[in-house]
Motif scaffolding. Structure first.
Motif, PDB file in Angstrom:
ATOM      1  N   GLU A  24     -19.022  10.066  10.406  1.00 24.18           N
ATOM      2  CA  GLU A  24     -18.265   8.825  10.373  1.00 24.18           C
ATOM      3  C   GLU A  24     -17.087   8.938   9.413  1.00 24.18           C
ATOM      4  O   GLU A  24     -15.970   8.512   9.722  1.00 24.18           O
ATOM      5  CB  GLU A  24     -19.174   7.668   9.955  1.00 24.18           C
ATOM      6  N   GLY A  25     -17.327   9.534   8.247  1.00 28.23           N
ATOM      7  CA  GLY A  25     -16.251   9.738   7.290  1.00 28.23           C
ATOM      8  C   GLY A  25     -15.164  10.640   7.854  1.00 28.23           C
ATOM      9  O   GLY A  25     -13.971  10.419   7.629  1.00 28.23           O
ATOM     10  N   PHE A  26     -15.586  11.681   8.604  1.00 24.31           N
ATOM     11  CA  PHE A  26     -14.614  12.584   9.232  1.00 24.31           C
ATOM     12  C   PHE A  26     -13.690  11.816  10.175  1.00 24.31           C
ATOM     13  O   PHE A  26     -12.476  11.992  10.163  1.00 24.31           O
ATOM     14  CB  PHE A  26     -15.352  13.690   9.985  1.00 24.31           C
ATOM     15  N   HIS A  28      -7.064   7.792   9.774  1.00 17.88           N
ATOM     16  CA  HIS A  28      -6.119   7.408   8.723  1.00 17.88           C
ATOM     17  C   HIS A  28      -4.900   8.338   8.716  1.00 17.88           C
ATOM     18  O   HIS A  28      -3.803   7.929   8.338  1.00 17.88           O
ATOM     19  CB  HIS A  28      -6.824   7.444   7.364  1.00 17.88           C
ATOM     20  N   LYS A  29      -5.099   9.576   9.171  1.00 15.90           N
ATOM     21  CA  LYS A  29      -4.001  10.549   9.258  1.00 15.90           C
ATOM     22  C   LYS A  29      -3.242  10.449  10.583  1.00 15.90           C
ATOM     23  O   LYS A  29      -2.364  11.274  10.863  1.00 15.90           O
ATOM     24  CB  LYS A  29      -4.562  11.974   9.115  1.00 15.90           C
ATOM     25  N   HIS A  37     -10.464  -0.792  -3.983  1.00 15.46           N
ATOM     26  CA  HIS A  37     -10.523   0.647  -4.209  1.00 15.46           C
ATOM     27  C   HIS A  37     -10.015   0.989  -5.603  1.00 15.46           C
ATOM     28  O   HIS A  37      -9.012   0.439  -6.065  1.00 15.46           O
ATOM     29  CB  HIS A  37      -9.707   1.385  -3.150  1.00 15.46           C
ATOM     30  N   ARG A  70     -13.065   8.500  10.230  1.00 14.89           N
ATOM     31  CA  ARG A  70     -12.223   7.532   9.516  1.00 14.89           C
ATOM     32  C   ARG A  70     -11.041   8.240   8.831  1.00 14.89           C
ATOM     33  O   ARG A  70      -9.910   7.746   8.864  1.00 14.89           O
ATOM     34  CB  ARG A  70     -13.053   6.764   8.491  1.00 14.89           C
ATOM     35  N   ARG A  71     -11.299   9.380   8.225  1.00 14.92           N
ATOM     36  CA  ARG A  71     -10.210  10.117   7.575  1.00 14.92           C
ATOM     37  C   ARG A  71      -9.191  10.602   8.601  1.00 14.92           C
ATOM     38  O   ARG A  71      -7.976  10.559   8.368  1.00 14.92           O
ATOM     39  CB  ARG A  71     -10.769  11.303   6.781  1.00 14.92           C
ATOM     40  N   SER A  72      -9.693  11.071   9.732  1.00 16.29           N
ATOM     41  CA  SER A  72      -8.790  11.579  10.776  1.00 16.29           C
ATOM     42  C   SER A  72      -7.917  10.471  11.346  1.00 16.29           C
ATOM     43  O   SER A  72      -6.717  10.663  11.591  1.00 16.29           O
ATOM     44  CB  SER A  72      -9.609  12.232  11.900  1.00 16.29           C
ATOM     45  N   SER A  79     -11.937   9.280  -7.083  1.00 14.02           N
ATOM     46  CA  SER A  79     -13.174   9.713  -6.441  1.00 14.02           C
ATOM     47  C   SER A  79     -14.260   9.979  -7.478  1.00 14.02           C
ATOM     48  O   SER A  79     -13.988  10.156  -8.671  1.00 14.02           O
ATOM     49  CB  SER A  79     -12.935  10.981  -5.619  1.00 14.02           C
ATOM     50  N   ASP A 104     -20.644  14.257   6.955  1.00 15.74           N
ATOM     51  CA  ASP A 104     -20.565  12.842   7.281  1.00 15.74           C
ATOM     52  C   ASP A 104     -19.607  12.682   8.463  1.00 15.74           C
ATOM     53  O   ASP A 104     -18.384  12.714   8.302  1.00 15.74           O
ATOM     54  CB  ASP A 104     -20.061  12.073   6.055  1.00 15.74           C
ATOM     55  N   SER A 149     -13.324  -1.053  12.038  1.00 14.88           N
ATOM     56  CA  SER A 149     -12.125  -0.861  11.217  1.00 14.88           C
ATOM     57  C   SER A 149     -11.311  -2.154  11.161  1.00 14.88           C
ATOM     58  O   SER A 149     -11.258  -2.911  12.136  1.00 14.88           O
ATOM     59  CB  SER A 149     -11.248   0.262  11.797  1.00 14.88           C
TER      60      SER A 149
END
Length: 438
Positions: free
Chosen positions: A4-6, A12-13, A65, A8-10, A69, A2, A54
């Motif tokens: 897009e998920g990659f 966030h970090k 949330h 968004r996670r990046s 998971s 994914d 975002s």
């Protein structure tokens, strides 16, 4: 993967955009056979789309949330976490006009129309059969037909949904459809509609496939789990497994056992029962799939608000010999894995006739337990001693990967608090938006 998920996670970090772009470009090139320039442009476009979407606020863009998971809670793993999550889905849905709704945790839903019961069910393909599309389609179709049959219905039409990631071969569509229609043609139940999409559109790269098959059936007599009453007996057919057993066989190097799962025994046994004079006397039916007998009997007891007792002695004899040998060889709990056997709950005076009718379809069947007064719990008699009979957190691990992930996790009660909060928030949002609409 994914993409897009990659991103968004990046983000966030707090990883710098330039580094995210470079990392994503490398991952894209690992999967896609494209030039570096295209991969760079693609990565940059994904980053821009993530940035512009975002931080949006409001009911239509945000959700509460749970902080838990899917994997942590065992959703989809046919155990106590999965059952809890499904009851929370029912909470979000709320009360409906259905004759049998999702709150009853049955194999299918029932609505009434023009004096006739309409039953709908859907089953997803086994996630580990992505590289074996024919098996995926075949077993998903058998599973959904089982579910409509055990509600007492005659299937009249099938629907299909298949999603393949961007790099998957188009031929998967055809092989998957061939698996579906092998069952469909054999039983004379047409595949009438469906949907074909890419998983996540451009945002998921790789060749993973997922999908489901649904069915619509009609019935005059509904055999819902809630109809089980004290005094009833439990009858079970021999099971040879379906998608779960096929997966266990494939990923343990025992592919020859897959052949055992290619049959229509269950569906023919149900068809024989529905066409018999004894059928109206059946109280409930189900298929042994949701975490094996442990899961299904537990759910039946809760729904029927009675104690359901299973006797262990006859069970091993009701598993196809090659399948049982595989389970024993791999150390898989036969009580906690899907056997695709038919379970019938009926007053004792009709048991012998049901066994005879099922036998005319060439399927062995035996008594394996009974229902008695008491709280909605399930029990097991083994070696003459009665004890608890509960589902595990997940179904019995049946592949090497499942054995690795089957380990103690976070505190279950603590996770449930997050699940409860998220479900309550989703239901409240539904009410707010609904109020605007009506």
């Amino acid at each position: 993967m994914d993409v897009e998920g990659f991103v968004r996670r990046s983000m966030h970090k707090d990883i710098p955009e330039e580094k995210i772009e470079k990392l994503l470009q490398e991952r894209i090139l690992d999967i896609k056979n494209i030039d570096e320039g295209f991969a760079r442009d693609f990565a940059r476009a994904v980053i821009e789309e993530v940035k512009v979407t975002s931080g949006l606020k409001g009911d239509l863009f945000e959700y509460e949330h749970a902080g838990v998971s899917m994997g942590e809670f065992g959703v989809g793993s046919r155990g106590s976490g999965d059952f809890y999550a499904h009851r929370k889905i029912a909470h979000v849905i709320g009360q409906t006009s259905a004759q049998v709704g999702v709150d009853q945790m049955d194999d299918g839903g029932v609505v009434e129309a023009n004096g006739q019961y309409i039953i709908t069910t859907v089953d997803g393909m086994h996630s580990r059969l992505s590289d074996f599309p024919f098996l995926a389609g075949f077993h998903a179709t058998r599973a959904t037909l089982r579910d409509v049959y055990v509600m007492g219905a005659r299937p009249v039409g099938l629907i299909s949904d298949v999603h393949i990631a961007d790099d998957g071969d188009v031929a998967k569509l055809f092989d998957y459809t061939a698996g579906i229609t092998t069952v469909s043609d054999a039983l004379g139940v047409p595949l009438v509609a469906g949907s074909t999409l890419r998983i996540g559109g451009d945002m998921v790269i790789g060749d993973r496939m997922t999908g489901c098959v649904g069915v619509v059936g009609v019935a005059k007599h509904v055999t819902a789990r809630r109809s089980s009453v004290p005094g009833d007996v439990l009858l079970m057919t021999r099971g040879a497994g379906g998608g779960t057993i096929a997966t266990a066989a494939l990923y343990s190097g025992n592919a020859d056992v897959v052949e055992e799962t290619i049959n229509l025994h269950f569906l023919k046994a149900c068809d024989a029962l529905i066409n018999s004079e004894v059928f109206p006397h059946i109280h409930a039916m189900t298929d042994i799939t949701n975490g094996g007998l442990r899961g299904d009997v537990f759910e039946i007891a809760e729904t029927a608000k009675a104690t359901v007792v299973v006797e262990d002695a006859p069970l091993r004899g009701l598993i196809a010999p090659k399948v049982l040998a595989l389970l024993d060889k791999l150390g898989i709990d036969y009580l906690g894995v899907s056997l695709d056997a038919l379970l019938v709950i009926v007053p004792p005076e009709y048991a012998d006739e049901i066994i005879r009718v099922v036998g005319t379809a060439g399927v062995p069947m035996e008594r394996i337990g009974f229902v008695r007064e008491g709280p909605g719990v399930s029990r097991l008699i083994k070696d003459g001693v009665e004890g608890e009979f509960l589902p595990k957190f997940r179904e019995a691990p049946y592949t090497p990967v499942k054995k690795v992930v089957d380990r103690p996790g976070r505190d279950f009660d603590e996770m449930k608090k997050g699940i409860d909060r998220a479900a309550d928030a989703a239901r409240a949002k539904k009410e707010r938006v609904l109020k605007r609409l009506v």
